[in-house]
Write a protein that holds these residues in place. Sequence first.
Motif, short mmCIF file in Angstrom:
data_model
loop_
_atom_site.label_atom_id
_atom_site.label_comp_id
_atom_site.label_asym_id
_atom_site.label_seq_id
_atom_site.Cartn_x
_atom_site.Cartn_y
_atom_site.Cartn_z
N ASP A 244 13.54 91.72 56.78
CA ASP A 244 12.78 91.92 58.01
C ASP A 244 13.64 92.24 59.21
OD1 ASP A 244 10.35 91.41 56.68
OD2 ASP A 244 10.64 89.25 56.91
N GLY A 245 14.95 92.17 59.06
CA GLY A 245 15.85 92.61 60.11
C GLY A 245 16.30 91.55 61.09
N TRP A 246 15.47 90.55 61.40
CA TRP A 246 15.84 89.57 62.41
C TRP A 246 16.55 88.32 61.89
CZ3 TRP A 246 13.60 84.94 61.42
CH2 TRP A 246 12.40 84.94 60.69
N PRO A 247 16.35 87.86 60.64
CA PRO A 247 16.96 86.58 60.26
C PRO A 247 18.48 86.54 60.41
CG PRO A 247 15.23 87.12 58.71
CD PRO A 247 15.43 88.34 59.57
N ALA A 248 19.16 87.66 60.11
CA ALA A 248 20.63 87.67 60.23
C ALA A 248 21.09 87.46 61.66
CB ALA A 248 21.20 88.97 59.67
N MET A 249 20.22 87.75 62.62
CA MET A 249 20.57 87.51 64.02
C MET A 249 20.92 86.05 64.26
SD MET A 249 17.67 89.78 65.95
CE MET A 249 17.65 91.58 65.90
N GLY A 250 20.24 85.15 63.56
CA GLY A 250 20.51 83.73 63.74
C GLY A 250 21.91 83.36 63.31
N THR A 251 22.41 83.99 62.26
CA THR A 251 23.78 83.72 61.82
C THR A 251 24.77 84.24 62.85
OG1 THR A 251 23.13 83.85 59.49
CG2 THR A 251 25.47 84.09 59.98
N ASP B 56 16.93 87.24 73.71
CA ASP B 56 17.89 87.10 74.81
C ASP B 56 18.45 88.43 75.29
OD1 ASP B 56 17.77 84.36 75.13
OD2 ASP B 56 19.32 83.94 73.64
N THR B 57 18.02 89.52 74.67
CA THR B 57 18.51 90.83 75.06
C THR B 57 17.33 91.78 75.23
OG1 THR B 57 20.17 92.54 74.56
CG2 THR B 57 18.80 91.78 72.73
N ARG B 58 17.62 92.99 75.63
CA ARG B 58 16.56 94.00 75.78
C ARG B 58 15.91 94.28 74.42
NH1 ARG B 58 17.02 98.18 80.11
NH2 ARG B 58 16.01 99.47 78.52
N PRO B 59 14.58 94.39 74.38
CA PRO B 59 13.92 94.63 73.10
C PRO B 59 14.33 95.94 72.44
CG PRO B 59 12.36 94.80 74.93
CD PRO B 59 13.63 94.21 75.47
N ASP B 60 14.62 96.98 73.25
CA ASP B 60 15.04 98.25 72.64
C ASP B 60 16.42 98.13 72.00
OD1 ASP B 60 16.14 97.93 75.16
OD2 ASP B 60 15.64 99.95 75.87
N PHE B 61 17.30 97.37 72.62
CA PHE B 61 18.63 97.14 72.03
C PHE B 61 18.52 96.32 70.75
CE2 PHE B 61 22.61 94.59 71.81
CZ PHE B 61 23.49 95.64 71.58
N ALA B 62 17.70 95.28 70.79
CA ALA B 62 17.54 94.43 69.61
C ALA B 62 16.99 95.22 68.43
CB ALA B 62 16.63 93.24 69.93
N SER B 63 15.96 96.02 68.69
CA SER B 63 15.26 96.70 67.60
C SER B 63 15.99 97.93 67.08
CB SER B 63 13.85 97.11 68.05
OG SER B 63 13.08 95.98 68.38
N THR B 64 16.46 98.77 68.01
CA THR B 64 17.01 100.05 67.58
C THR B 64 18.50 100.00 67.27
OG1 THR B 64 17.49 100.79 69.85
CG2 THR B 64 15.30 101.27 68.97
N VAL B 65 19.18 98.98 67.79
CA VAL B 65 20.62 98.89 67.56
C VAL B 65 20.99 97.71 66.66
CG1 VAL B 65 22.90 98.69 68.64
CG2 VAL B 65 21.08 99.98 69.79
N MET B 66 20.58 96.51 67.05
CA MET B 66 21.08 95.32 66.34
C MET B 66 20.48 95.13 64.96
SD MET B 66 23.50 94.39 68.08
CE MET B 66 23.93 93.10 66.91
#
Length: 428
Positions: free
Chosen positions: A201-208, A388-398
């Motif tokens: 789903d793309g977001w779980p690794a953000m927690g690590t 904690d960051t811009r939604p466009d940065f989180a979705s399209t980059v991170m």
Amino acid sequence: MDHRLPISRRNLLFGAAALGVPAALVGCGSDAPSAAPGGTASGNLGTITLGSNASDEIPKKSLETQVKAFTQATVKINTVDHNTFQENINRYLRGTPEDVFTWFAGYRMQFFAEQGLAIEISDVWREIGGDYTQAFKDQSTGIDGKQYFVPSTYYPWAVFYRKSLWQEKGYEPPATLDEFTALAKKMKADGIIPIAFADKDGWPAMGTFDILNMRMNGYDFHVSLMQGKQSWTDPKVRQVFDTWRGLMEYHQPAALGRTWQEAGQSLAQKKTGMYLLGMFVAQQFPEADRDDLDFFTFPEINPAYGTDSIDAPIDGYMISAKAKNVDGAKALLKHLAQASSQNIATKLDPGTLAASSKADTSGYSALQKRGAELVSKATHIAQFLDRDTRPDFASTVMIPSLQSFVSKPNEIDSLLTSIEKQKANIFR
């Protein structure tokens, strides 16, 4: 006060305790009317629409139950897959959104408030403010000093495990990264996959990434990086990815094809030894096994920061700027802010804690009590990378960048150069 900055003192915060089309037309959504008992609203506020990302079974039932107790109007809930809702929120709010929508506190709330896509609800806060700590109010406040968000529940991130398995194997919670690595090696030798891991789903690794960065470089650096004020090619950031790469051999393989729910089930089935995730992992445990679920905070890496920081995101509600029934929407938010509503949430969903300071915590499970204690002792709280960051940065980059790292962990330098270049184009 700079309201862009997440609140840093957790004990102040918690005290003791494709959506660009009409939502009803989204294929993965479901129009679920809810009203007062008997099927008709007893109030006179008409019909209120609510766009919800609570698509998993337990949170969906929780919200529906809370709304059924609202007798002032008929509420039509449109439930959309969580990730679809989150990744398309900008188009959704600029299209034909519902009156009320589920969303997140802090920076991501402020972003849409600043864009004029949400209605100010300072008048609502004049009525409900006594039920929340000042820091909860700060997390609900836009850059203009006005309120746009009502908190409902929150949950800490930690490393979860099954007590019975650990007792059987003689495992102990690690206090340092070296101990954590040694424990993972022992699990591997015992035939257990050490770390459950999923990032389909793309977001779980953000927690690590969050926890490693906060453990190694501290909360202030992490928040500054999220706000585009630090370089992703900084050696400090590279060290985070290098440390993460060193742990990859202990991660559950093929993570990009696995959902967090499936990884949670592997923990429940004792196929994996531990799992860094939010407390909502409890949703994947059968009720009979939930007392066997425990956690420890991710261990120290840099003694300068110890274990002073955690992720503990706050979920809640906002009113869209295009709301057709503003009075009804405000009334619904007041209802969802009540302790009685949040008591329903924490009872039905074992992975959440109530935001209201008047909520009844006496019925908390042992896991919920431990979660509240962890949060109250933390010095710094982050809302999670994609909040904690811009939604466009989180979705399209991170999201694609972290998935690329998970797939090819040896290509760190080129990855960070790419992130920094894209960041510079977004944070102008």
